[in-house]
Structures are given as C-alpha cells and as structure tokens.
Design a protein around this motif. Structure first.
Motif, PDB file in Angstrom:
ATOM      1  N   PRO A  29       0.819  -1.219   0.000  1.00 30.24           N
ATOM      2  CA  PRO A  29       0.000   0.000   0.000  1.00 30.24           C
ATOM      3  C   PRO A  29       0.854   1.270   0.000  1.00 30.24           C
ATOM      4  O   PRO A  29       0.520   2.246  -0.664  1.00 30.24           O
ATOM      5  CB  PRO A  29      -0.818  -0.128   1.290  1.00 30.24           C
ATOM      6  N   ARG A  30       1.993   1.280   0.700  1.00 25.24           N
ATOM      7  CA  ARG A  30       2.888   2.457   0.695  1.00 25.24           C
ATOM      8  C   ARG A  30       3.487   2.684  -0.687  1.00 25.24           C
ATOM      9  O   ARG A  30       3.668   3.813  -1.119  1.00 25.24           O
ATOM     10  CB  ARG A  30       4.020   2.282   1.714  1.00 25.24           C
ATOM     11  N   THR A  31       3.807   1.588  -1.378  1.00 30.18           N
ATOM     12  CA  THR A  31       4.353   1.709  -2.733  1.00 30.18           C
ATOM     13  C   THR A  31       3.315   2.356  -3.640  1.00 30.18           C
ATOM     14  O   THR A  31       3.639   3.260  -4.427  1.00 30.18           O
ATOM     15  CB  THR A  31       4.738   0.323  -3.291  1.00 30.18           C
ATOM     16  N   GLN A  32       2.091   1.891  -3.549  1.00 25.18           N
ATOM     17  CA  GLN A  32       1.017   2.446  -4.378  1.00 25.18           C
ATOM     18  C   GLN A  32       0.795   3.918  -4.051  1.00 25.18           C
ATOM     19  O   GLN A  32       0.575   4.736  -4.949  1.00 25.18           O
ATOM     20  CB  GLN A  32      -0.260   1.633  -4.184  1.00 25.18           C
ATOM     21  N   SER A  33       0.866   4.272  -2.770  1.00 28.31           N
ATOM     22  CA  SER A  33       0.710   5.663  -2.354  1.00 28.31           C
ATOM     23  C   SER A  33       1.842   6.527  -2.921  1.00 28.31           C
ATOM     24  O   SER A  33       1.605   7.656  -3.383  1.00 28.31           O
ATOM     25  CB  SER A  33       0.707   5.736  -0.824  1.00 28.31           C
ATOM     26  N   THR A  34       3.058   6.003  -2.935  1.00 29.86           N
ATOM     27  CA  THR A  34       4.195   6.745  -3.472  1.00 29.86           C
ATOM     28  C   THR A  34       4.063   6.916  -4.980  1.00 29.86           C
ATOM     29  O   THR A  34       4.377   7.978  -5.522  1.00 29.86           O
ATOM     30  CB  THR A  34       5.521   6.046  -3.115  1.00 29.86           C
ATOM     31  N   ARG A  35       3.604   5.889  -5.674  1.00 27.05           N
ATOM     32  CA  ARG A  35       3.374   6.008  -7.119  1.00 27.05           C
ATOM     33  C   ARG A  35       2.319   7.088  -7.403  1.00 27.05           C
ATOM     34  O   ARG A  35       2.474   7.885  -8.326  1.00 27.05           O
ATOM     35  CB  ARG A  35       2.927   4.672  -7.710  1.00 27.05           C
ATOM     36  N   ALA A  36       1.264   7.127  -6.591  1.00 30.44           N
ATOM     37  CA  ALA A  36       0.235   8.161  -6.762  1.00 30.44           C
ATOM     38  C   ALA A  36       0.823   9.547  -6.491  1.00 30.44           C
ATOM     39  O   ALA A  36       0.527  10.504  -7.216  1.00 30.44           O
ATOM     40  CB  ALA A  36      -0.943   7.881  -5.829  1.00 30.44           C
ATOM     41  N   PHE A  37       1.660   9.654  -5.468  1.00 31.62           N
ATOM     42  CA  PHE A  37       2.326  10.919  -5.167  1.00 31.62           C
ATOM     43  C   PHE A  37       3.150  11.365  -6.374  1.00 31.62           C
ATOM     44  O   PHE A  37       3.095  12.522  -6.782  1.00 31.62           O
ATOM     45  CB  PHE A  37       3.216  10.758  -3.926  1.00 31.62           C
ATOM     46  N   ALA A  38       3.905  10.451  -6.951  1.00 21.21           N
ATOM     47  CA  ALA A  38       4.734  10.780  -8.124  1.00 21.21           C
ATOM     48  C   ALA A  38       3.864  11.249  -9.293  1.00 21.21           C
ATOM     49  O   ALA A  38       4.222  12.208  -9.981  1.00 21.21           O
ATOM     50  CB  ALA A  38       5.579   9.575  -8.527  1.00 21.21           C
ATOM     51  N   ARG A  39       2.741  10.589  -9.513  1.00 20.74           N
ATOM     52  CA  ARG A  39       1.831  11.018 -10.596  1.00 20.74           C
ATOM     53  C   ARG A  39       1.304  12.426 -10.329  1.00 20.74           C
ATOM     54  O   ARG A  39       1.153  13.222 -11.255  1.00 20.74           O
ATOM     55  CB  ARG A  39       0.664  10.043 -10.746  1.00 20.74           C
ATOM     56  N   ASN A  40       1.074  12.740  -9.075  1.00 19.15           N
ATOM     57  CA  ASN A  40       0.550  14.056  -8.708  1.00 19.15           C
ATOM     58  C   ASN A  40       1.589  15.168  -8.822  1.00 19.15           C
ATOM     59  O   ASN A  40       1.254  16.343  -8.706  1.00 19.15           O
ATOM     60  CB  ASN A  40      -0.032  14.030  -7.296  1.00 19.15           C
ATOM     61  N   LEU A  41       2.843  14.802  -9.077  1.00 17.14           N
ATOM     62  CA  LEU A  41       3.894  15.803  -9.286  1.00 17.14           C
ATOM     63  C   LEU A  41       3.897  16.327 -10.719  1.00 17.14           C
ATOM     64  O   LEU A  41       4.712  17.186 -11.059  1.00 17.14           O
ATOM     65  CB  LEU A  41       5.269  15.206  -8.960  1.00 17.14           C
ATOM     66  N   ALA A  42       2.992  15.848 -11.558  1.00 20.36           N
ATOM     67  CA  ALA A  42       2.935  16.240 -12.973  1.00 20.36           C
ATOM     68  C   ALA A  42       2.948  17.754 -13.185  1.00 20.36           C
ATOM     69  O   ALA A  42       3.595  18.222 -14.131  1.00 20.36           O
ATOM     70  CB  ALA A  42       1.722  15.608 -13.652  1.00 20.36           C
TER      71      ALA A  42
END
Length: 157
Positions: A85-98
């Motif tokens: 779940p933390r990995t998925q949250s970090t991937r979402a964070f990275a996408r939100n850096l667009a």
C-alpha cells in the motif's frame, strides 16, 4: 514522465542538471540535492506534510530555488520486490507531481532508512537528532544510489 528505468530518466534530462531526491513518508518528505556533476548527494531539508496542494507548493519553491531539473523519488517496495500500500501511495504521489513538469525516476529505497539509522547510531547521534535528520538523510541515500547508477550509463548525445 515517470519511469523506473534509469536510462529513460537520463535521456529526459538536460546535461549538468541538479537533481533532487525525495523520501516520501506519511508525515514528512525528506529532500536531498546533488551537485550538477552528479558526484555526490547531500541532505537538504524536511517538509512536514499537510494537504497535497501545500506540499506541492513547498516542493515547487524548493525546486525553483535550487534549479532542479529532475526528481528521484524513493519507492518503498516489499523485500520481495512487490508493491505494498505504501508503494502504491508513493506512485500516486509521483503522478501528482505532474504540474512540476519534471522527469521523475522511481528508485528502489529498500533499506535506505535503516542504513541511515544504523550510520547515525554508529556515530552516536542522539535519538532526537536522528528523528530530526533521518528523512533528509534517507533522501540523500536514495539520490546517491540513483546517481551511482546514472553515472554508469552512457550520456545521450
């Protein structure tokens, strides 16, 4: 662009770029910077997380102040290399850096915090000072690992 492939990240960067490392936690974001020659990474600061829009604004200010051209975000994979779940949250964070319009490299951060903690304990750093510094030091550890790998790749011409 978000990638976990160092060569793709390298191809998206202008030469002589300053990179920032991010250790994304639930309460804080540790930040690190490297020199433009990619020789070394060092701790910079820690952002206390609030709402994402406020976090993004602080990141934008940091990026502009240091002329950062690419981000290396620590990816907290499970020990077997699978997502959590933390990995998925970090991937979402990275996408939100667009909105920052910077290339993002997701870098395996397994053991980064533990390595930094052990080094600080060995240096007899107090528990309070360790808690204050661990996030930005973990970001530097993540960034240094990525720099070491990037420097082994041929630079695009």
């Amino acid at each position: 662009m978000i990638t976990a492939v160092a060569a793709d990240f390298l191809a998206a960067l202008p030469g002589g770029s300053v990179l920032a490392g991010l250790d994304v936690g639930t309460k804080t974001i540790g930040l690190a910077l490297c020199d433009s020659g990619w020789s070394f990474a060092g701790p910079a600061e820690t952002i206390r997380r609030t709402k994402f829009t406020a976090d993004l604004a602080q990141l934008r200010t940091f990026i502009e102040r240091h002329a950062v051209k690419g981000l290396v975000v620590g990816l907290p994979l499970n020990m077997d290399g699978t997502d959590s779940p933390r990995t998925q949250s970090t991937r979402a964070f990275a996408r939100n850096l667009a909105p920052l319009a910077l290339p993002v490299l997701l870098w395996d951060e397994r053991w980064s915090t533990q390595a930094v903690e052990r080094a600080m304990i060995a240096a007899d750093v107090s528990r309070a000072k360790r808690a204050e510094a661990v996030d930005k030091l973990a970001a530097a550890h993540i960034l240094q690992g990525a720099l070491d790998a990037l420097c082994m790749l041929p630079r695009p011409s």
